[in-house]
Design a protein around this motif. Structure first.
Motif, PDB file in Angstrom:
ATOM      1  N   ALA A 290       0.847  -1.202   0.000  1.00  0.00           N
ATOM      2  CA  ALA A 290       0.000   0.000   0.000  1.00  0.00           C
ATOM      3  C   ALA A 290       0.880   1.249   0.000  1.00  0.00           C
ATOM      4  O   ALA A 290       0.641   2.201  -0.749  1.00  0.00           O
ATOM      5  CB  ALA A 290      -0.933  -0.009   1.203  1.00  0.00           C
ATOM      6  N   THR A 291       1.937   1.212   0.814  1.00  0.00           N
ATOM      7  CA  THR A 291       2.872   2.350   0.844  1.00  0.00           C
ATOM      8  C   THR A 291       3.561   2.513  -0.507  1.00  0.00           C
ATOM      9  O   THR A 291       3.786   3.626  -0.970  1.00  0.00           O
ATOM     10  CB  THR A 291       3.936   2.133   1.950  1.00  0.00           C
TER      11      THR A 291
ATOM     12  N   GLY B 162       2.313   1.988  -3.212  1.00  0.00           N
ATOM     13  CA  GLY B 162       1.318   2.380  -4.213  1.00  0.00           C
ATOM     14  C   GLY B 162       0.844   1.232  -5.076  1.00  0.00           C
ATOM     15  O   GLY B 162       0.312   1.434  -6.173  1.00  0.00           O
ATOM     16  N   LYS B 163       1.046  -0.004  -4.589  1.00  0.00           N
ATOM     17  CA  LYS B 163       0.662  -1.158  -5.404  1.00  0.00           C
ATOM     18  C   LYS B 163      -0.733  -1.677  -5.083  1.00  0.00           C
ATOM     19  O   LYS B 163      -1.184  -2.653  -5.668  1.00  0.00           O
ATOM     20  CB  LYS B 163       1.691  -2.263  -5.228  1.00  0.00           C
ATOM     21  N   ASN B 164      -1.411  -1.110  -4.107  1.00  0.00           N
ATOM     22  CA  ASN B 164      -2.824  -1.420  -3.882  1.00  0.00           C
ATOM     23  C   ASN B 164      -3.471  -0.192  -3.231  1.00  0.00           C
ATOM     24  O   ASN B 164      -2.775   0.773  -2.895  1.00  0.00           O
ATOM     25  CB  ASN B 164      -2.996  -2.684  -3.013  1.00  0.00           C
ATOM     26  N   ASN B 165      -4.795  -0.218  -3.127  1.00  0.00           N
ATOM     27  CA  ASN B 165      -5.467   0.978  -2.589  1.00  0.00           C
ATOM     28  C   ASN B 165      -5.947   0.772  -1.148  1.00  0.00           C
ATOM     29  O   ASN B 165      -6.986   1.271  -0.758  1.00  0.00           O
ATOM     30  CB  ASN B 165      -6.626   1.386  -3.502  1.00  0.00           C
ATOM     31  N   PHE B 166      -5.159   0.018  -0.378  1.00  0.00           N
ATOM     32  CA  PHE B 166      -5.553  -0.270   1.005  1.00  0.00           C
ATOM     33  C   PHE B 166      -4.817   0.600   2.031  1.00  0.00           C
ATOM     34  O   PHE B 166      -4.794   0.275   3.213  1.00  0.00           O
ATOM     35  CB  PHE B 166      -5.348  -1.756   1.314  1.00  0.00           C
ATOM     36  N   LYS B 167      -4.226   1.666   1.550  1.00  0.00           N
ATOM     37  CA  LYS B 167      -3.487   2.535   2.471  1.00  0.00           C
ATOM     38  C   LYS B 167      -4.440   3.050   3.566  1.00  0.00           C
ATOM     39  O   LYS B 167      -5.483   3.627   3.254  1.00  0.00           O
ATOM     40  CB  LYS B 167      -2.899   3.704   1.693  1.00  0.00           C
ATOM     41  N   GLY B 168      -4.105   2.794   4.813  1.00  0.00           N
ATOM     42  CA  GLY B 168      -4.914   3.256   5.933  1.00  0.00           C
ATOM     43  C   GLY B 168      -6.160   2.426   6.196  1.00  0.00           C
ATOM     44  O   GLY B 168      -6.941   2.744   7.096  1.00  0.00           O
TER      45      GLY B 168
ATOM     46  N   VAL C 151       7.739   2.354   7.411  1.00  0.00           N
ATOM     47  CA  VAL C 151       7.577   2.536   8.863  1.00  0.00           C
ATOM     48  C   VAL C 151       6.823   3.830   9.147  1.00  0.00           C
ATOM     49  O   VAL C 151       5.895   3.871   9.970  1.00  0.00           O
ATOM     50  CB  VAL C 151       8.959   2.522   9.565  1.00  0.00           C
ATOM     51  N   LYS C 152       7.208   4.883   8.432  1.00  0.00           N
ATOM     52  CA  LYS C 152       6.554   6.187   8.643  1.00  0.00           C
ATOM     53  C   LYS C 152       5.071   6.130   8.292  1.00  0.00           C
ATOM     54  O   LYS C 152       4.237   6.786   8.919  1.00  0.00           O
ATOM     55  CB  LYS C 152       7.233   7.243   7.764  1.00  0.00           C
ATOM     56  N   ASP C 153       4.762   5.339   7.285  1.00  0.00           N
ATOM     57  CA  ASP C 153       3.395   5.277   6.776  1.00  0.00           C
ATOM     58  C   ASP C 153       2.456   4.431   7.645  1.00  0.00           C
ATOM     59  O   ASP C 153       1.237   4.535   7.528  1.00  0.00           O
ATOM     60  CB  ASP C 153       3.451   4.656   5.368  1.00  0.00           C
ATOM     61  N   ASN C 154       3.035   3.554   8.471  1.00  0.00           N
ATOM     62  CA  ASN C 154       2.213   2.597   9.230  1.00  0.00           C
ATOM     63  C   ASN C 154       2.565   2.588  10.719  1.00  0.00           C
ATOM     64  O   ASN C 154       2.924   1.541  11.274  1.00  0.00           O
ATOM     65  CB  ASN C 154       2.403   1.192   8.647  1.00  0.00           C
ATOM     66  N   PRO C 155       2.444   3.747  11.377  1.00  0.00           N
ATOM     67  CA  PRO C 155       2.886   3.802  12.784  1.00  0.00           C
ATOM     68  C   PRO C 155       2.129   2.846  13.706  1.00  0.00           C
ATOM     69  O   PRO C 155       2.716   2.248  14.609  1.00  0.00           O
ATOM     70  CB  PRO C 155       2.630   5.261  13.171  1.00  0.00           C
ATOM     71  N   GLU C 156       0.821   2.688  13.471  1.00  0.00           N
ATOM     72  CA  GLU C 156       0.029   1.800  14.349  1.00  0.00           C
ATOM     73  C   GLU C 156       0.497   0.355  14.220  1.00  0.00           C
ATOM     74  O   GLU C 156       0.642  -0.355  15.222  1.00  0.00           O
ATOM     75  CB  GLU C 156      -1.454   1.859  13.954  1.00  0.00           C
ATOM     76  N   ALA C 157       0.713  -0.055  12.979  1.00  0.00           N
ATOM     77  CA  ALA C 157       1.148  -1.435  12.749  1.00  0.00           C
ATOM     78  C   ALA C 157       2.526  -1.665  13.354  1.00  0.00           C
ATOM     79  O   ALA C 157       2.774  -2.705  13.986  1.00  0.00           O
ATOM     80  CB  ALA C 157       1.178  -1.730  11.254  1.00  0.00           C
TER      81      ALA C 157
END
Lengths: 453, 298
Positions: free
Chosen positions: A292-293, A295-301, A378-384
């Motif tokens: 997602a980060t 840009g290979k799918n639309n599941f960002k967030g 890492v920056k894009d997925n802080p919760e995970a």
């Protein structure tokens, strides 16, 4: 026609003096070439360089991983003159090649291992060397060094926990929170499934490693243990039987919100169903978030990570997974150790930071490393990232995995893993509607047979 | 040198060449077929602990065979193998005969259809298997979508009840063209005068088929049925890739069992014993077939 290697130039010179004909000219040339080549082979520096080659069996085929290793090998060669040959193989093939290379007396100097049982086996036979001196230099997350008789035999490079992925957007729309109990989990699944193409969950039940890994978290959450401290199978004793039955019966209920072709589900079916927007849950390492980060799918967030619930919600569980680098015993062990010592302070960090969720750092210093912190994933997925870090730094989740069950790390657990006793119990319950108590008997019998061999 | 002497020399040179080629063929057969075969058979009498890399194989006598027959796995795999081979081959034979009869008629586009018929044979089994799995996936496969659009339930192929049907149908799809082409070639060699004579005698289409066509096809049918039975009984990749022998061993045949024993359970000796017994069964079938079926007809 004869062909003589021109040792000086490296080119071939072809003479046409007829088959088998030896004349003075060709004899002199051959002798000259032999003398030259002997001289070259005899040169100490070149000879030393020739022996400085070590082989590293890589099992990580994810995009970019091999490239990072190759880059590291090139850097190391530039620095030391030692060539590190990276041989990339699938996980299945790797163990076969490791065995074959050891049997042939020419072991891979380093290899990546996923099953600690294999490591235990090689350690017991003296085929690999302890790495405790290297691992002692750092702090590690929980349950990853897995020492064998007091020594650490692998250098862990990631955690591969089978994390339950959920549709965060769907949860938010419906006011759901990650389930802690079976009932809560069933309720969420029911809300998402439409009885047609949309399913609540995809957990594999095939007779394969995917089921052993991705579908066993509920058992650990429920407090199921497979062996006592003497390697006796205990899933059918008075304490464990009801727990195993509860999980099997929970699966039977969950099956109404899972695909009908469940027995065919393996590694990718859950991933693809989730990606198609047709599943609310599946279990895997969080590579979909990485994509997602990228840009290979639309599941960002839109993806959340959670644990496996239990019947009471008192505990939640997770199936643990890990990978490590092993050094074999042989003439090049010292060279391999020198390389590993360099590797763990250089390429190791790049390797992890290239795919920081797929290769969740087992070494705790990495979480504070600028390369890791500044990784776009890492920056894009802080919760995970926090969720994963909590898993390995806190003790509030019950961790389990078939291959680490038992009183000590041993290939015995590996044999039970390979017997696919748990997948067969699940298949019996879900496909043949066998009563859960009978399923437990079947599973226990398979485990005992596997241990007896 | 006289012409006769020259001819003799030429003949002698040819004889040497032929002898050399035959010897080469024998050597290759020995190295590539007999040595692996004998090694496999020898392996079935050895105990090899894959979990002990430094351990040498030891003689196990009939231990591996006892171990093989002591569980229900062998009987189950043998039964599955027989069902898989028999069902696949019978369906393929019937379909192939019908298709060949149609393709033997003249109709527009016949050349194209005959060529297109070969396509399934050109697709690797791994592609066929994966495509079938994806196309039938309940979440995103095209077949379940179609069925749902007609108000029908998706078919759960991978259940103990339907898994065998699934692999049989896939096998039929892949290998019917081979039978069709073989039968079609034989059909084209039947002289049209025989049909004319039959018609003069008042034979209808059915009578012509049973009294002219079928007797001519029997020889080629025997050969292809025998070949297909052997290939299907020995088939590993289609089942392994489609069902992995499951669920609950409902599609596990002897080659799949042998693989599972050897490379999943690491019981190499028992796996070899399974392969040896499977070889023995096929050998017996071939010997009986060559004795009673018209496959050896001059």
């Amino acid at each position: 026609m004869s062909e003589v290697e021109n040792a000086g130039s490296g080119k071939s010179e072809v003479t046409s003096s007829g088959a088998g004909a030896i004349n003075r000219r060709s004899l002199l040339k051959t002798a000259g070439a032999l003398a030259a080549s002997t001289g070259v082979l005899g040169a100490p520096a070149v000879l030393a360089q020739k022996t400085k080659k070590i082989r590293f069996l890589n099992i990580e085929t994810a995009e970019g991983s091999k490239e990072v290793l190759l880059k590291g090998a090139a850097e190391y060669k530039k620095l030391t003159g030692v060539e590190v040959e990276i041989d990339t193989n699938s996980l299945d093939q790797a163990w076969i090649k490791v065995q074959a290379s050891i049997r042939a007396g020419k072991p891979y100097e380093l290899f990546m291992a996923s099953f600690i049982g294999h490591v235990a086996l090689l350690a017991s036979q003296g085929s690999i060397v302890p790495l405790t001196s290297l691992t002692n230099k750092y702090k590690w997350g929980r349950d990853v060094l897995l020492p064998i008789k007091g020594e650490v035999y692998w250098y862990p490079y990631d955690y591969n926990h089978a994390t339950v992925h959920y549709r965060k957007d769907f949860y938010e729309q419906n006011g759901f929170k990650p389930a802690r109990t079976f009932d809560e989990y069933l309720k969420i699944n029911k809300a998402f499934a439409d009885g047609k193409s949309k399913v609540g969950s995809v957990f594999p039940i095939e007779s394969g490693a995917s089921t052993n890994w991705a579908s066993t978290g509920f058992f650990w959450a429920e407090g199921v243990r497979l062996f006592d401290d003497k390697w006796n199978v205990i899933i059918d004793n008075a304490e464990m039987r009801p727990k195993v039955m509860r999980v099997l019966d929970f699966y039977a209920e969950l099956a109404q919100y899972m695909p009908k072709d469940l027995a065919q589900a393996s590694w990718l079916e859950g991933y693809n169903a989730f990606l198609a927007g047709n599943a609310a849950h599946y279990s895997f390492v969080p590579i979909m978030m990485e994509y997602a980060t990228m840009g290979k799918n639309n599941f960002k967030g839109k993806i959340g990570l959670t644990n496996y619930p239990s019947s009471t919600g008192k505990e939640v569980g997770m199936t643990a997974g890990y990978d490590g680098i092993v050094v074999t015993k042989g003439p090049n062990t010292a060279e391999a150790m020198r390389f590993l010592e360099w590797y763990v302070d250089n390429t190791y960090i790049d390797f992890i930071c290239n795919r920081p969720l797929l290769y969740q750092p087992p070494r705790l210093d990495i979480y504070d490393n600028p390369k890791y912190i500044n990784s776009p994933i890492v920056k894009d997925n802080p919760e995970a990232v926090q969720f994963l870090k909590d898993l390995v730094t806190k003790n509030d989740v019950v961790m389990g995995s078939i291959d680490t069950e038992g009183p000590e790390i041993s290939e015995k657990a590996g044999k039970v893993f390979q017997s696919f006793a748990i997948p067969i119990m699940l298949q019996e319950r879900l496909l043949k509607k066998t009563p859960s108590s009978q399923c437990v008997d079947i599973g226990a019998k398979i485990m005992r047979t596997a241990l007896s061999k | 040198m006289s012409a006769t002497a020259q001819q003799k020399m030429k003949k002698s040179g040819l004889d040497h060449l032929l002898t050399a080629m035959i010897l080469l063929a024998v050597l290759m057969t020995f190295l590539l077929i007999l040595v692996p075969l004998l090694s496999g058979i020898a392996l079935s009498f050895l105990k090899i602990d894959s979990f002990a890399l430094d351990g040498l194989p030891s003689f196990a006598g009939l231990g591996n065979f006892e171990s093989l027959f002591s569980t229900g796995a062998f009987n189950n795999a043998l039964k599955n193998g027989i069902i898989f081979s028999a069902a696949s081959v019978v369906i393929q034979l019937v379909l192939a005969t019908l298709v060949a009869l149609i393709l033997n008629q003249t109709f527009p586009g016949r050349a194209f259809v005959r060529t297109a018929l070969i396509f399934p044979m050109l697709i690797p089994p791994v592609v066929v298997s994966l495509l079938f799995r994806w196309m039938n996936n309940q979440s995103f496969g095209i077949f379940p979508k179609w069925l749902q659009s007609f108000g029908m339930e998706p078919i759960a192929w991978n259940t103990p009840e339907l898994a065998m049907t699934q692999v049989v149908l896939l096998g039929v799809w892949m290998w019917t063209p081979f039978m069709t082409v073989s039968i079609l070639a034989e059909l084209q060699s039947i002289p049209s005068s025989l049909y004319e004579a039959a018609r003069v005698d008042g034979a209808g289409p059915f009578s012509q088929f049973f009294h002219v066509t079928l007797p001519h096809l029997l020889s080629v049918m025997s050969i292809i049925v025998l070949l297909r039975m052997i290939w299907t009984f020995n088939n590993f990749e289609l089942i392994w890739l489609t069902t992995g022998g499951g669920p609950l061993n409902s599609t596990e045949t002897l080659p799949v069992l042998s693989y599972r024993q050897s490379f999943t359970l690491y019981e190499l000796g028992t796996g070899a014993a399974t392969a040896t017994v499977s070889f023995g069964i096929l050998l017996a079938v071939v010997l009986i077939a060559t004795r009673f079926l018209p496959v050896n007809k001059d």
